[in-house]
Motif scaffolding. Sequence first.
Motif, PDB file in Angstrom:
ATOM      1  N   TYR A  50       8.524  -8.855 -42.627  1.00  0.00           N
ATOM      2  CA  TYR A  50       9.882  -8.393 -42.351  1.00  0.00           C
ATOM      3  C   TYR A  50       9.850  -7.105 -41.532  1.00  0.00           C
ATOM      4  CZ  TYR A  50      14.389  -6.100 -43.159  1.00  0.00           C
ATOM      5  OH  TYR A  50      15.578  -5.429 -42.980  1.00  0.00           O
ATOM      6  N   ALA A  51       8.961  -6.178 -41.909  1.00  0.00           N
ATOM      7  CA  ALA A  51       8.853  -4.911 -41.195  1.00  0.00           C
ATOM      8  C   ALA A  51       8.445  -5.147 -39.739  1.00  0.00           C
ATOM      9  CB  ALA A  51       7.851  -3.998 -41.888  1.00  0.00           C
ATOM     10  N   LYS A  52       7.551  -6.093 -39.507  1.00  0.00           N
ATOM     11  CA  LYS A  52       7.135  -6.421 -38.131  1.00  0.00           C
ATOM     12  C   LYS A  52       8.307  -6.977 -37.326  1.00  0.00           C
ATOM     13  CE  LYS A  52       2.270  -7.431 -39.224  1.00  0.00           C
ATOM     14  NZ  LYS A  52       1.227  -8.505 -39.289  1.00  0.00           N
ATOM     15  N   GLN A  53       9.092  -7.849 -37.965  1.00  0.00           N
ATOM     16  CA  GLN A  53      10.254  -8.426 -37.282  1.00  0.00           C
ATOM     17  C   GLN A  53      11.283  -7.357 -36.942  1.00  0.00           C
ATOM     18  OE1 GLN A  53      11.640 -11.503 -39.909  1.00  0.00           O
ATOM     19  NE2 GLN A  53       9.702 -12.633 -39.802  1.00  0.00           N
ATOM     20  N   VAL A  54      11.474  -6.426 -37.878  1.00  0.00           N
ATOM     21  CA  VAL A  54      12.417  -5.334 -37.636  1.00  0.00           C
ATOM     22  C   VAL A  54      11.942  -4.483 -36.462  1.00  0.00           C
ATOM     23  CG1 VAL A  54      13.280  -3.151 -38.570  1.00  0.00           C
ATOM     24  CG2 VAL A  54      13.380  -5.229 -39.957  1.00  0.00           C
ATOM     25  N   ASP A  55      10.641  -4.199 -36.406  1.00  0.00           N
ATOM     26  CA  ASP A  55      10.098  -3.395 -35.312  1.00  0.00           C
ATOM     27  C   ASP A  55      10.358  -4.079 -33.967  1.00  0.00           C
ATOM     28  OD1 ASP A  55       8.775  -1.309 -34.051  1.00  0.00           O
ATOM     29  OD2 ASP A  55       6.807  -2.248 -34.263  1.00  0.00           O
ATOM     30  N   THR A  56      10.131  -5.370 -33.902  1.00  0.00           N
ATOM     31  CA  THR A  56      10.406  -6.124 -32.672  1.00  0.00           C
ATOM     32  C   THR A  56      11.888  -6.058 -32.321  1.00  0.00           C
ATOM     33  OG1 THR A  56       8.554  -7.634 -33.083  1.00  0.00           O
ATOM     34  CG2 THR A  56      10.267  -8.388 -31.569  1.00  0.00           C
ATOM     35  N   TYR A  57      12.723  -6.153 -33.343  1.00  0.00           N
ATOM     36  CA  TYR A  57      14.164  -6.120 -33.096  1.00  0.00           C
ATOM     37  C   TYR A  57      14.590  -4.772 -32.515  1.00  0.00           C
ATOM     38  CZ  TYR A  57      19.170  -6.315 -33.508  1.00  0.00           C
ATOM     39  OH  TYR A  57      20.505  -6.280 -33.190  1.00  0.00           O
ATOM     40  N   THR A  58      13.957  -3.692 -32.915  1.00  0.00           N
ATOM     41  CA  THR A  58      14.342  -2.381 -32.396  1.00  0.00           C
ATOM     42  C   THR A  58      14.166  -2.319 -30.870  1.00  0.00           C
ATOM     43  OG1 THR A  58      12.145  -1.365 -32.694  1.00  0.00           O
ATOM     44  CG2 THR A  58      13.692  -1.230 -34.547  1.00  0.00           C
ATOM     45  N   GLU A  59      13.179  -3.045 -30.355  1.00  0.00           N
ATOM     46  CA  GLU A  59      12.966  -3.099 -28.898  1.00  0.00           C
ATOM     47  C   GLU A  59      14.047  -3.954 -28.239  1.00  0.00           C
ATOM     48  OE1 GLU A  59       8.955  -4.312 -28.124  1.00  0.00           O
ATOM     49  OE2 GLU A  59       8.105  -2.767 -29.446  1.00  0.00           O
ATOM     50  N   TYR A  60      14.364  -5.074 -28.868  1.00  0.00           N
ATOM     51  CA  TYR A  60      15.447  -5.911 -28.347  1.00  0.00           C
ATOM     52  C   TYR A  60      16.761  -5.136 -28.318  1.00  0.00           C
ATOM     53  CZ  TYR A  60      19.267  -9.218 -28.276  1.00  0.00           C
ATOM     54  OH  TYR A  60      20.453  -9.850 -27.971  1.00  0.00           O
ATOM     55  N   SER A  61      16.990  -4.310 -29.326  1.00  0.00           N
ATOM     56  CA  SER A  61      18.220  -3.548 -29.417  1.00  0.00           C
ATOM     57  C   SER A  61      18.408  -2.631 -28.206  1.00  0.00           C
ATOM     58  CB  SER A  61      18.225  -2.719 -30.705  1.00  0.00           C
ATOM     59  OG  SER A  61      19.401  -1.950 -30.805  1.00  0.00           O
ATOM     60  N   ILE A  62      17.324  -2.001 -27.771  1.00  0.00           N
ATOM     61  CA  ILE A  62      17.376  -1.154 -26.578  1.00  0.00           C
ATOM     62  C   ILE A  62      17.764  -1.985 -25.360  1.00  0.00           C
ATOM     63  CG2 ILE A  62      15.965   0.179 -24.974  1.00  0.00           C
ATOM     64  CD1 ILE A  62      16.524   1.817 -27.374  1.00  0.00           C
ATOM     65  N   TYR A  63      17.119  -3.136 -25.202  1.00  0.00           N
ATOM     66  CA  TYR A  63      17.390  -4.018 -24.061  1.00  0.00           C
ATOM     67  C   TYR A  63      18.827  -4.515 -24.075  1.00  0.00           C
ATOM     68  CZ  TYR A  63      17.481  -8.514 -21.596  1.00  0.00           C
ATOM     69  OH  TYR A  63      17.826  -9.578 -20.795  1.00  0.00           O
ATOM     70  N   ALA A  64      19.305  -4.957 -25.230  1.00  0.00           N
ATOM     71  CA  ALA A  64      20.670  -5.480 -25.334  1.00  0.00           C
ATOM     72  C   ALA A  64      21.697  -4.397 -25.043  1.00  0.00           C
ATOM     73  CB  ALA A  64      20.897  -6.073 -26.723  1.00  0.00           C
ATOM     74  N   THR A  65      21.425  -3.186 -25.494  1.00  0.00           N
ATOM     75  CA  THR A  65      22.345  -2.076 -25.232  1.00  0.00           C
ATOM     76  C   THR A  65      22.345  -1.716 -23.750  1.00  0.00           C
ATOM     77  OG1 THR A  65      21.974  -1.214 -27.469  1.00  0.00           O
ATOM     78  CG2 THR A  65      22.922   0.299 -25.856  1.00  0.00           C
ATOM     79  N   GLU A  66      21.170  -1.752 -23.145  1.00  0.00           N
ATOM     80  CA  GLU A  66      21.060  -1.464 -21.703  1.00  0.00           C
ATOM     81  C   GLU A  66      21.900  -2.445 -20.884  1.00  0.00           C
ATOM     82  OE1 GLU A  66      18.597  -2.255 -17.843  1.00  0.00           O
ATOM     83  OE2 GLU A  66      18.996  -3.559 -19.543  1.00  0.00           O
ATOM     84  N   LEU A  67      21.906  -3.694 -21.284  1.00  0.00           N
ATOM     85  CA  LEU A  67      22.677  -4.709 -20.560  1.00  0.00           C
ATOM     86  C   LEU A  67      24.176  -4.425 -20.599  1.00  0.00           C
ATOM     87  CD1 LEU A  67      21.022  -8.136 -21.503  1.00  0.00           C
ATOM     88  CD2 LEU A  67      20.855  -6.884 -19.340  1.00  0.00           C
ATOM     89  N   LYS A  68      24.638  -3.800 -21.670  1.00  0.00           N
ATOM     90  CA  LYS A  68      26.070  -3.545 -21.843  1.00  0.00           C
ATOM     91  C   LYS A  68      26.489  -2.161 -21.351  1.00  0.00           C
ATOM     92  CE  LYS A  68      25.908  -4.437 -26.288  1.00  0.00           C
ATOM     93  NZ  LYS A  68      26.337  -4.602 -27.707  1.00  0.00           N
ATOM     94  N   THR A  69      25.524  -1.364 -20.892  1.00  0.00           N
ATOM     95  CA  THR A  69      25.804   0.019 -20.519  1.00  0.00           C
ATOM     96  C   THR A  69      26.082   0.139 -19.026  1.00  0.00           C
ATOM     97  OG1 THR A  69      24.388   0.812 -22.313  1.00  0.00           O
ATOM     98  CG2 THR A  69      24.874   2.366 -20.549  1.00  0.00           C
ATOM     99  N   ALA A  70      27.217   0.715 -18.674  1.00  0.00           N
ATOM    100  CA  ALA A  70      27.582   0.904 -17.262  1.00  0.00           C
ATOM    101  C   ALA A  70      27.083   2.240 -16.721  1.00  0.00           C
ATOM    102  CB  ALA A  70      29.099   0.820 -17.104  1.00  0.00           C
ATOM    103  N   ASP A  71      26.859   3.205 -17.591  1.00  0.00           N
ATOM    104  CA  ASP A  71      26.421   4.546 -17.194  1.00  0.00           C
ATOM    105  C   ASP A  71      24.952   4.495 -16.761  1.00  0.00           C
ATOM    106  OD1 ASP A  71      25.364   7.183 -17.232  1.00  0.00           O
ATOM    107  OD2 ASP A  71      26.899   7.837 -18.628  1.00  0.00           O
ATOM    108  N   GLY A  72      24.697   4.781 -15.471  1.00  0.00           N
ATOM    109  CA  GLY A  72      23.334   4.704 -14.950  1.00  0.00           C
ATOM    110  C   GLY A  72      22.377   5.640 -15.654  1.00  0.00           C
TER     111      GLY A  72
END
Length: 299
Positions: A69-91
């Motif tokens: 579970y901890a490994k999956q959470v760690d991977t998700y934290t990286e996805y979270s950055i990517y997903a947020t970047e996709l929704k961010t308009a501020d360069g």
Amino acid sequence: QQYDKAMEAGQKSLASDPDQVEVAYNNLKAAEGKNDADAVMKWSAETSRLARKEVVTPKPGDGKEQIDYAKQVDTYTEYSIYATELKTADGGKVIALVESLEQRNPDSPYLSKAYGRYLAALQQQGQNDKAGAAAEKEAQHDASNEDVLAFLADYDRQKKDLDKSLTYSTKLVEVMQSKAAPEGMTDADWQKKKLQLLAFGLWIEGVSYNGKSQYAQADKALRAGLPLIKGEDQSQGRVLFQLGFADFQLGKATKNRAMMQDALKYSQQSAAMKSPDQTNAQNNVKAISAALGVRRAAK
């Protein structure tokens, strides 16, 4: 959806028991809910730190399930950055998000996916040289990243480094001819992007070959790219301009009048289209017409 209260409660809980991966993860989800890039960066990093700590030094009683579970959470934290970047308009936020992920894990699979918007954001912020250096570094790490290859091909074209622009544009064409749709992208969206980048790569090949006076190679690349951009006047205008130039040089060198007539036709078509090359195409029409002895009709 009271995200601020959720994070406040999470912070209090972590103050009394700082090793709770689940609580940090919940704060990350709250930050995502707020679409707060700064909070996502903070809680992504903290959740990753706690998850990795649990993997390396499990708590008493932790079994394989908890460690997985901890490994999956760690991977998700990286996805979270990517997903947020996709929704961010501020360069600026895009740059900060991607660099935070790169510092944490240079081998993250989400880094390559985020790099296209990252490079565009650097350009928009006037950091062209930083973007060029970052793109070259990423190209060494992932030689099939189409967004990075397209950026470098155009970056080096603008710097008039024709050998490098030709290297990257040729690689881009090769990648786009064979690469399958990335995970998470529909076949229709991938096909659209594939045609756009294939046409773009062939155009830069043509520009680079023309700059190197290799007109036969330029003609071949540009003719291959032309059918891919039907209905796109600006792109067509730029390709037709380069094609007219290449064919005029070929026709003049070989005394091939038919090739020079092709050059006139392509230049006339380019001259009629709104593009950055329209004025140059109009000038070429006059020059090629004079070389052919063609009298232009009075308006």
